[in-house]
Write a protein that holds these residues in place. Structure first.
Motif, short mmCIF file in Angstrom:
data_model
loop_
_atom_site.label_atom_id
_atom_site.label_comp_id
_atom_site.label_asym_id
_atom_site.label_seq_id
_atom_site.Cartn_x
_atom_site.Cartn_y
_atom_site.Cartn_z
N THR A 1 -7.17 4.46 10.26
CA THR A 1 -7.70 3.47 9.31
C THR A 1 -6.98 2.93 8.21
N VAL A 2 -7.02 1.56 8.01
CA VAL A 2 -6.38 1.20 6.95
C VAL A 2 -7.38 0.52 6.11
N ILE A 3 -7.50 0.54 4.86
CA ILE A 3 -8.28 -0.05 3.82
C ILE A 3 -7.56 -0.64 2.89
N PHE A 4 -7.87 -2.24 2.88
CA PHE A 4 -7.20 -3.10 1.90
C PHE A 4 -8.10 -3.26 0.61
N SER A 5 -7.04 -3.62 -0.31
CA SER A 5 -7.75 -3.92 -1.66
C SER A 5 -8.92 -4.78 -1.87
N VAL B 1 2.52 -3.53 8.44
CA VAL B 1 1.30 -3.91 8.13
C VAL B 1 1.15 -4.29 6.78
N GLY B 2 1.71 -3.37 5.72
CA GLY B 2 1.78 -3.74 4.25
C GLY B 2 1.97 -2.46 3.55
N THR B 3 1.87 -2.42 2.31
CA THR B 3 1.98 -1.43 1.34
C THR B 3 1.07 -1.49 0.24
N TYR B 4 1.03 -0.76 -0.95
CA TYR B 4 0.17 -0.58 -2.02
C TYR B 4 0.85 -1.57 -3.14
N ASN C 1 1.16 3.29 -7.48
CA ASN C 1 2.25 3.03 -8.08
C ASN C 1 3.41 2.91 -7.08
N ASP C 2 3.25 1.74 -6.02
CA ASP C 2 4.29 1.74 -5.02
C ASP C 2 4.46 2.81 -4.05
N SER C 3 3.73 3.58 -4.09
CA SER C 3 3.72 4.88 -3.13
C SER C 3 2.36 5.56 -2.50
#
Length: 216
Positions: A38-42, A72-75, A92-94
């Motif tokens: 599962t991915v949770i977006f902002s 898909v994307g990143t932070y 922090n980009d990780s």
């Protein structure tokens, strides 16, 4: 809006039925195989798919039923990723893997792949230029698959750093960090810290000291 549209377009191709097979290169992916998760977006939306995280560019990838790999994307657009038995939070980009936690505190691991000839130390001793190691192609309009390419593995190094979790914040493994996490034991930490000589890369010793303070 353009970025968000891209993510929604790619997530439309998610397939919960596709299964990752075989061990993947640890320089390219954190998980040994693509797994249903599962991915949770902002914006708090949640999507499921067969996915993995790349330590090269700290991005999430998924595979489709046709075995294509899509970016898909990143932070900060993705704030957390979870697969059975493992959880990751963006910072922090990780992506930080939570390996143990208790209420508002815990321990995490940041994994990164970087060029060994271009190392600049930053927070937690991590390379400050991990994005320079990525090599992939994504075309949301045409649905082009994402590619992660390492021309010569000898030019790359896999780095693992331990960090501390405290009330939603990520802290480096340091005396002051432990004192913030356990203020009631500040004097005890001050007394024993020099003798402990904890290595920030030694997961077991950090966990042992954390558990000692937790149950002291």
């Amino acid at each position: 809006m353009k970025i968000r549209f891209t993510f929604l377009f790619l997530l439309a191709a998610f397939s919960a039925t596709a299964q990752g097979k075989g061990q993947l290169d640890s320089l390219k992916y954190i998980l040994p195989e693509f797994q249903d998760g599962t991915v949770i977006f902002s914006d708090k939306t949640m999507k499921r798919g067969t996915l993995n995280i790349s330590p090269l560019d700290q991005s999430v990838y998924c595979i489709t039923g046709d075995r294509d790999t899509l970016y898909v994307g990143t932070y900060p657009d993705i704030i957390s990723v979870s697969v059975p038995g493992r959880s990751f939070v963006g910072w922090n980009d990780s992506f930080v893997e939570i390996i143990c936690s208790n209420s508002d505190t815990g321990i995490g691991i940041i994994r990164s792949t970087m060029r060994v000839n271009n190392v600049k130390k930053g927070a937690f001793g991590m390379n400050s230029s991990t994005s320079s190691t990525k090599s992939y192609s994504v075309d949301a309009a045409s649905g082009t698959l994402g590619r992660i390419i390492i021309e010569d593995p000898r030019n790359y190094s896999h780095v693992r750093k331990v960090c501390l979790l405290n009330n939603g914040r990520i802290l480096s493994v340091a005396k002051k960090s432990f004192q913030k996490m356990f203020p009631a034991q500040k004097d005890y930490i001050e007394t024993v810290w020099k003798d402990l000589d904890i290595n920030p890369t030694d997961v077991e010793s950090v966990i042992a000291f954390y558990n000692e303070l937790l149950h002291k």
